[in-house]
Design an enzyme around this catalytic site. Structure first.
Site, PDB file in Angstrom:
ATOM      1  N   PRO A  14       0.853  -1.199   0.000  1.00  0.00           N
ATOM      2  CA  PRO A  14       0.000   0.000   0.000  1.00  0.00           C
ATOM      3  C   PRO A  14       0.886   1.247   0.000  1.00  0.00           C
ATOM      4  CG  PRO A  14      -0.045  -1.083   2.172  1.00  0.00           C
ATOM      5  CD  PRO A  14       0.756  -1.966   1.257  1.00  0.00           C
ATOM      6  N   GLY A  50       7.307   1.769   3.191  1.00  0.00           N
ATOM      7  CA  GLY A  50       8.472   1.941   2.309  1.00  0.00           C
ATOM      8  C   GLY A  50       8.175   1.757   0.834  1.00  0.00           C
ATOM      9  N   SER A  51       6.940   2.026   0.394  1.00  0.00           N
ATOM     10  CA  SER A  51       6.645   1.778  -1.022  1.00  0.00           C
ATOM     11  C   SER A  51       7.421   2.742  -1.925  1.00  0.00           C
ATOM     12  CB  SER A  51       5.153   1.813  -1.296  1.00  0.00           C
ATOM     13  OG  SER A  51       4.684   3.118  -1.408  1.00  0.00           O
ATOM     14  N   SER A  52       7.592   4.001  -1.509  1.00  0.00           N
ATOM     15  CA  SER A  52       8.334   4.915  -2.404  1.00  0.00           C
ATOM     16  C   SER A  52       9.806   4.516  -2.487  1.00  0.00           C
ATOM     17  CB  SER A  52       8.165   6.382  -1.994  1.00  0.00           C
ATOM     18  OG  SER A  52       8.320   6.538  -0.633  1.00  0.00           O
ATOM     19  N   ALA A  53      10.380   4.053  -1.378  1.00  0.00           N
ATOM     20  CA  ALA A  53      11.782   3.589  -1.432  1.00  0.00           C
ATOM     21  C   ALA A  53      11.881   2.344  -2.313  1.00  0.00           C
ATOM     22  CB  ALA A  53      12.290   3.281  -0.031  1.00  0.00           C
ATOM     23  N   ALA A  54      10.910   1.433  -2.185  1.00  0.00           N
ATOM     24  CA  ALA A  54      10.956   0.201  -2.987  1.00  0.00           C
ATOM     25  C   ALA A  54      10.793   0.526  -4.478  1.00  0.00           C
ATOM     26  CB  ALA A  54       9.857  -0.762  -2.520  1.00  0.00           C
ATOM     27  N   ASP A  63      15.299   3.552   4.566  1.00  0.00           N
ATOM     28  CA  ASP A  63      14.336   2.850   3.708  1.00  0.00           C
ATOM     29  C   ASP A  63      15.008   2.299   2.445  1.00  0.00           C
ATOM     30  OD1 ASP A  63      12.796   4.042   5.639  1.00  0.00           O
ATOM     31  OD2 ASP A  63      11.256   4.787   4.270  1.00  0.00           O
TER      32      ASP A  63
HETATM   33  C1  MEV Z   1      10.308   7.150   6.899  1.00  0.00           C
HETATM   34  O1  MEV Z   1      10.036   5.798   6.539  1.00  0.00           O
HETATM   35  C2  MEV Z   1      11.347   7.209   7.967  1.00  0.00           C
HETATM   36  C3  MEV Z   1      11.733   8.615   8.451  1.00  0.00           C
HETATM   37  O2  MEV Z   1      12.670   8.416   9.511  1.00  0.00           O
HETATM   38  C4  MEV Z   1      12.333   9.452   7.340  1.00  0.00           C
HETATM   39  C5  MEV Z   1      13.713   8.956   6.892  1.00  0.00           C
HETATM   40  O3  MEV Z   1      14.381   8.191   7.609  1.00  0.00           O
HETATM   41  O4  MEV Z   1      14.152   9.431   5.813  1.00  0.00           O
HETATM   42  C6  MEV Z   1      10.525   9.339   9.023  1.00  0.00           C
END
Ligand code: MEV
Length: 290
Positions: A71, A77-81, A123
């Protein structure tokens, strides 16, 4: 054409304070994002700012097709993935020759650019390499995953914007630096304690509850997230906390095998979506082109 996939993540401890050099522990989880990139003369600017930034940074032009089991805007972490899978697919399709480490570093640059210059590598690193990881500033290490780490995620179904939540913390640091830095020091302390208690679920649960309270104090909580963590704890979880940027998104609960179904049921009773998942140890991987 090249197709790559990358896993999502839960941040077990240390979100937000990790942006300011404090430690964090994160784990890659099974749901994945799959991205196909094809060399193309007809370049259409992608809708996702993350994907646009991947193409801008690598200076190539192609078409993209994304399929996701994760989702979006939920803290998993979908945007990182998406970023990691897109960069691996670009690297492959255009034969750029980057190593896994270099693609991971590029993914971090993309996240930083789209998060207004404030991001940690948590992420993108965990999505690139998989497994359980420890991050503190430029120090990144894979940890031996503990035995029997049984987790249930609760998706509040309230979407959030990571860049906005990161900015909210930055604002607190500007207006009340003593308070913000004190809370972040405490989160750092909790995370280091957790590092020494990874095989001790009871103690880990207590530390999760502390970390959740500190994130609330930092201003990134949400009433529904608090409702979910209380429901999970009352249903027998060792501990529960929000995971990721907060303000919506997900919580995670640490459970015994016996309490897992009860905890998932309690999350459902709050009109949220339970996700029972386990660790992904592979990280980004090439997939068969369809
Ligand atoms: C976001 O998944 C995690 C945060 O710590 C931002 C980051 O680490 O870049 C809120």
């Amino acid at each position: 054409m090249a197709t790559w996939s990358a896993p999502g993540k839960v941040i077990l401890f240390g979100e937000h304070s990790v942006v300011y050099g404090k430690p964090a522990i994160a784990m890659a989880i099974k749901p994945r994002v799959q991205v196909t990139v094809r060399h193309s003369r007809y370049y259409q600017k992608p809708n996702s700012p993350y994907i646009s930034e991947c193409f801008r940074l690598t200076d190539v032009k192609g078409s993209v097709y994304v399929r996701s089991q994760l989702p979006s805007a939920s803290g998993l972490g979908s945007s990182a993935a998406v970023t990691v899978a897109t960069l691996f697919a670009i690297n492959d399709e255009f034969e750029l020759g980057y190593t896994r480490e270099e693609v991971g570093d590029l993914a971090f640059e993309v996240e930083k650019a789209t998060q207004g210059g404030r991001a940690s590598a948590t992420d993108t690193y965990v999505s690139t390499f998989g497994g359980l990881v420890f991050i503190r500033g430029s120090e990144k290490r894979r940890l031996l995953p503990p035995q029997n780490l049984s987790i249930v995620i609760g998706n509040s179904l309230i979407s959030h914007n990571t860049a906005e939540m990161v900015e909210k913390v930055a604002e607190l640091r500007r207006t009340s630096p003593v308070i913000a830095n004190g809370i972040m020091d405490a989160i750092g302390g909790v995370t280091m304690e957790a590092m020494h208690n990874l095989e001790n679920p009871k103690e880990l649960g207590v530390l999760m509850n502390r970390n959740h309270a500190l994130l609330d104090a930092l201003g990134v909580g949400h009433p529904v997230l608090s409702q979910l963590v209380l429901a999970a704890r009352n249903a027998g979880a060792y501990g529960a906390k929000l995971s990721g940027a907060g303000g919506g998104g997900c919580i995670w609960a640490l459970c015994s095998k016996g309490s897992r179904n009860r905890v998932a049921g309690a999350i459902e009773d709050c009109d949220a979506r339970p996700i029972t998942t386990s660790i992904d140890t592979e990280g980004a991987r090439r997939e068969k082109d369809e």
